[in-house]
Design a protein around this motif. Structure first.
Motif, PDB file in Angstrom:
ATOM      1  N   GLU A 140       0.888  -1.165   0.000  1.00 41.32           N
ATOM      2  CA  GLU A 140       0.000   0.000   0.000  1.00 41.32           C
ATOM      3  C   GLU A 140       0.923   1.211   0.000  1.00 41.32           C
ATOM      4  O   GLU A 140       1.656   1.449   0.953  1.00 41.32           O
ATOM      5  CB  GLU A 140      -0.899  -0.004   1.244  1.00 41.32           C
ATOM      6  CG  GLU A 140      -1.852  -1.176   1.270  1.00 41.32           C
ATOM      7  CD  GLU A 140      -2.614  -1.314   2.582  1.00 41.32           C
ATOM      8  OE1 GLU A 140      -2.395  -0.503   3.518  1.00 41.32           O
ATOM      9  OE2 GLU A 140      -3.420  -2.242   2.676  1.00 41.32           O
ATOM     10  N   ARG A 141       0.896   1.937  -1.072  1.00 45.77           N
ATOM     11  CA  ARG A 141       1.812   3.069  -1.244  1.00 45.77           C
ATOM     12  C   ARG A 141       1.546   4.153  -0.203  1.00 45.77           C
ATOM     13  O   ARG A 141       0.451   4.245   0.340  1.00 45.77           O
ATOM     14  CB  ARG A 141       1.690   3.620  -2.652  1.00 45.77           C
ATOM     15  CG  ARG A 141       2.077   2.534  -3.669  1.00 45.77           C
ATOM     16  CD  ARG A 141       2.189   3.064  -5.075  1.00 45.77           C
ATOM     17  NE  ARG A 141       2.675   2.001  -5.932  1.00 45.77           N
ATOM     18  CZ  ARG A 141       3.948   1.654  -6.069  1.00 45.77           C
ATOM     19  NH1 ARG A 141       4.871   2.285  -5.397  1.00 45.77           N
ATOM     20  NH2 ARG A 141       4.301   0.675  -6.872  1.00 45.77           N
ATOM     21  N   LEU A 142       2.567   4.968   0.065  1.00 48.50           N
ATOM     22  CA  LEU A 142       2.411   6.081   0.987  1.00 48.50           C
ATOM     23  C   LEU A 142       1.240   6.953   0.547  1.00 48.50           C
ATOM     24  O   LEU A 142       1.092   7.239  -0.646  1.00 48.50           O
ATOM     25  CB  LEU A 142       3.680   6.934   1.032  1.00 48.50           C
ATOM     26  CG  LEU A 142       4.901   6.313   1.703  1.00 48.50           C
ATOM     27  CD1 LEU A 142       6.132   7.186   1.457  1.00 48.50           C
ATOM     28  CD2 LEU A 142       4.666   6.129   3.184  1.00 48.50           C
ATOM     29  N   GLU A 143       0.462   7.369   1.517  1.00 47.20           N
ATOM     30  CA  GLU A 143      -0.677   8.241   1.233  1.00 47.20           C
ATOM     31  C   GLU A 143      -0.270   9.686   1.505  1.00 47.20           C
ATOM     32  O   GLU A 143       0.697   9.945   2.230  1.00 47.20           O
ATOM     33  CB  GLU A 143      -1.858   7.814   2.100  1.00 47.20           C
ATOM     34  CG  GLU A 143      -2.337   6.409   1.733  1.00 47.20           C
ATOM     35  CD  GLU A 143      -3.514   5.940   2.569  1.00 47.20           C
ATOM     36  OE1 GLU A 143      -4.245   6.783   3.111  1.00 47.20           O
ATOM     37  OE2 GLU A 143      -3.691   4.713   2.674  1.00 47.20           O
ATOM     38  N   PRO A 144      -0.999  10.643   0.917  1.00 48.27           N
ATOM     39  CA  PRO A 144      -0.614  12.057   1.066  1.00 48.27           C
ATOM     40  C   PRO A 144      -0.485  12.529   2.516  1.00 48.27           C
ATOM     41  O   PRO A 144       0.311  13.431   2.798  1.00 48.27           O
ATOM     42  CB  PRO A 144      -1.734  12.812   0.342  1.00 48.27           C
ATOM     43  CG  PRO A 144      -2.258  11.837  -0.661  1.00 48.27           C
ATOM     44  CD  PRO A 144      -2.130  10.486  -0.001  1.00 48.27           C
ATOM     45  N   ASP A 145      -1.211  11.922   3.443  1.00 45.76           N
ATOM     46  CA  ASP A 145      -1.143  12.370   4.838  1.00 45.76           C
ATOM     47  C   ASP A 145      -0.010  11.701   5.625  1.00 45.76           C
ATOM     48  O   ASP A 145       0.153  11.966   6.813  1.00 45.76           O
ATOM     49  CB  ASP A 145      -2.480  12.135   5.542  1.00 45.76           C
ATOM     50  CG  ASP A 145      -2.822  10.665   5.703  1.00 45.76           C
ATOM     51  OD1 ASP A 145      -2.469   9.852   4.814  1.00 45.76           O
ATOM     52  OD2 ASP A 145      -3.448  10.318   6.727  1.00 45.76           O
ATOM     53  N   GLU A 146       0.788  10.848   4.973  1.00 46.84           N
ATOM     54  CA  GLU A 146       1.901  10.188   5.644  1.00 46.84           C
ATOM     55  C   GLU A 146       3.191  10.967   5.401  1.00 46.84           C
ATOM     56  O   GLU A 146       3.450  11.432   4.296  1.00 46.84           O
ATOM     57  CB  GLU A 146       2.073   8.753   5.118  1.00 46.84           C
ATOM     58  CG  GLU A 146       0.933   7.836   5.493  1.00 46.84           C
ATOM     59  CD  GLU A 146       1.210   6.421   5.068  1.00 46.84           C
ATOM     60  OE1 GLU A 146       1.832   5.678   5.850  1.00 46.84           O
ATOM     61  OE2 GLU A 146       0.809   6.057   3.937  1.00 46.84           O
ATOM     62  N   SER A 147       3.988  11.089   6.451  1.00 43.87           N
ATOM     63  CA  SER A 147       5.270  11.773   6.352  1.00 43.87           C
ATOM     64  C   SER A 147       6.259  10.838   5.671  1.00 43.87           C
ATOM     65  O   SER A 147       6.660   9.821   6.242  1.00 43.87           O
ATOM     66  CB  SER A 147       5.765  12.147   7.754  1.00 43.87           C
ATOM     67  OG  SER A 147       6.983  12.826   7.671  1.00 43.87           O
ATOM     68  N   GLY A 148       6.610  11.180   4.447  1.00 44.42           N
ATOM     69  CA  GLY A 148       7.517  10.316   3.714  1.00 44.42           C
ATOM     70  C   GLY A 148       7.665  10.752   2.275  1.00 44.42           C
ATOM     71  O   GLY A 148       7.082  11.749   1.843  1.00 44.42           O
ATOM     72  N   ALA A 149       8.455   9.986   1.535  1.00 38.56           N
ATOM     73  CA  ALA A 149       8.722  10.279   0.135  1.00 38.56           C
ATOM     74  C   ALA A 149       9.070   8.987  -0.589  1.00 38.56           C
ATOM     75  O   ALA A 149       9.545   8.026   0.018  1.00 38.56           O
ATOM     76  CB  ALA A 149       9.879  11.270   0.014  1.00 38.56           C
ATOM     77  N   VAL A 150       8.847   8.987  -1.885  1.00 38.22           N
ATOM     78  CA  VAL A 150       9.194   7.857  -2.739  1.00 38.22           C
ATOM     79  C   VAL A 150      10.547   8.156  -3.386  1.00 38.22           C
ATOM     80  O   VAL A 150      10.784   9.262  -3.862  1.00 38.22           O
ATOM     81  CB  VAL A 150       8.115   7.630  -3.819  1.00 38.22           C
ATOM     82  CG1 VAL A 150       8.513   6.493  -4.759  1.00 38.22           C
ATOM     83  CG2 VAL A 150       6.768   7.341  -3.171  1.00 38.22           C
ATOM     84  N   VAL A 151      11.415   7.150  -3.376  1.00 35.97           N
ATOM     85  CA  VAL A 151      12.761   7.284  -3.941  1.00 35.97           C
ATOM     86  C   VAL A 151      12.916   6.232  -5.040  1.00 35.97           C
ATOM     87  O   VAL A 151      12.720   5.040  -4.797  1.00 35.97           O
ATOM     88  CB  VAL A 151      13.838   7.052  -2.859  1.00 35.97           C
ATOM     89  CG1 VAL A 151      15.233   7.224  -3.446  1.00 35.97           C
ATOM     90  CG2 VAL A 151      13.626   7.968  -1.669  1.00 35.97           C
ATOM     91  N   SER A 152      13.312   6.666  -6.224  1.00 37.71           N
ATOM     92  CA  SER A 152      13.556   5.745  -7.332  1.00 37.71           C
ATOM     93  C   SER A 152      14.778   4.890  -7.027  1.00 37.71           C
ATOM     94  O   SER A 152      15.790   5.392  -6.535  1.00 37.71           O
ATOM     95  CB  SER A 152      13.784   6.524  -8.620  1.00 37.71           C
ATOM     96  OG  SER A 152      14.293   5.661  -9.628  1.00 37.71           O
ATOM     97  N   ILE A 153      14.685   3.599  -7.358  1.00 37.70           N
ATOM     98  CA  ILE A 153      15.823   2.692  -7.158  1.00 37.70           C
ATOM     99  C   ILE A 153      16.669   2.556  -8.418  1.00 37.70           C
ATOM    100  O   ILE A 153      17.554   1.714  -8.482  1.00 37.70           O
ATOM    101  CB  ILE A 153      15.380   1.308  -6.652  1.00 37.70           C
ATOM    102  CG1 ILE A 153      14.472   0.606  -7.673  1.00 37.70           C
ATOM    103  CG2 ILE A 153      14.715   1.437  -5.295  1.00 37.70           C
ATOM    104  CD1 ILE A 153      14.270  -0.871  -7.383  1.00 37.70           C
ATOM    105  N   GLU A 154      16.424   3.398  -9.393  1.00 41.29           N
ATOM    106  CA  GLU A 154      17.250   3.388 -10.601  1.00 41.29           C
ATOM    107  C   GLU A 154      18.643   3.905 -10.241  1.00 41.29           C
ATOM    108  O   GLU A 154      18.784   4.826  -9.449  1.00 41.29           O
ATOM    109  CB  GLU A 154      16.629   4.289 -11.669  1.00 41.29           C
ATOM    110  CG  GLU A 154      15.217   3.893 -12.082  1.00 41.29           C
ATOM    111  CD  GLU A 154      15.144   2.686 -12.988  1.00 41.29           C
ATOM    112  OE1 GLU A 154      16.164   2.305 -13.600  1.00 41.29           O
ATOM    113  OE2 GLU A 154      14.053   2.102 -13.088  1.00 41.29           O
ATOM    114  N   GLY A 155      19.672   3.297 -10.810  1.00 41.78           N
ATOM    115  CA  GLY A 155      21.038   3.723 -10.554  1.00 41.78           C
ATOM    116  C   GLY A 155      21.674   2.926  -9.431  1.00 41.78           C
ATOM    117  O   GLY A 155      21.117   1.951  -8.937  1.00 41.78           O
TER     118      GLY A 155
END
Length: 170
Positions: A140-155
């Protein structure tokens, strides 16, 4: 972050198995100058045996594991720390946030093919690549009300860690 700046946050590096949580989490902790904890080390032997046999964990299996991680998080609140944890479901993240309301989640995310390739190349880990599908289904992806960020695993790991550092709250 300099020594004169405020205390580093407690950060959970989350994502499915093979997304790079341990590698990136360790690099992030090193850069922040805070302790690092590997979520796999909090699993009871029965959980490791179950996953090693190719069976996904259920919520009853995860409860004591999440509680142990939450204790570590609570002990590091105000001092900073980084812990890896799949934290696939919102209710798991909510449980961890009970230990530290300002907890910050970094979700390592990328294409399934890339994650599967990393799992296939990984040696000496109890999590079989066959469980990737069940983890992706449970995510379940982070929702807008959650403190966090998505980080790409490319590289590479250093690049991912740099992107993660840039996303941490000031």
């Amino acid at each position: 972050m300099t020594a004169a700046s405020k205390t580093p946050p407690v950060v959970v590096v989350m994502g499915v198995s093979g997304s790079g949580k341990s590698t990136v989490g360790g690099l992030l902790a090193e850069r922040l100058g805070v302790p690092y904890a590997e979520a796999d080390d909090f699993h009871p032997a029965a959980n490791i045996a179950k996953m090693s046999a190719g069976h996904p964990l259920d919520d009853a299996d995860r409860a004591p594991w999440l509680d142990a991680i939450a204790e570590w998080i609570a002990a590091h609140e105000g001092h900073g720390g980084v812990v890896s944890c799949s934290a696939l479901r919102r209710r798991y993240r909510d449980r961890l946030r009970e230990a530290a309301p300002d907890l910050f989640f970094l979700h390592l995310d990328g294409p399934q093919e890339l994650i599967a390739a990393r799992l296939a190349a990984r040696m000496q880990h109890f999590m079989p690549s066959g469980l990737l599908g069940s983890q992706l289904d449970a995510l379940e992806r982070l929702e807008p009300d959650e403190s966090g960020a998505v980080v790409s695993i490319e590289g590479g790991p250093q690049q991912i860690a740099e992107r993660a550092l840039a996303l941490l709250p000031d």
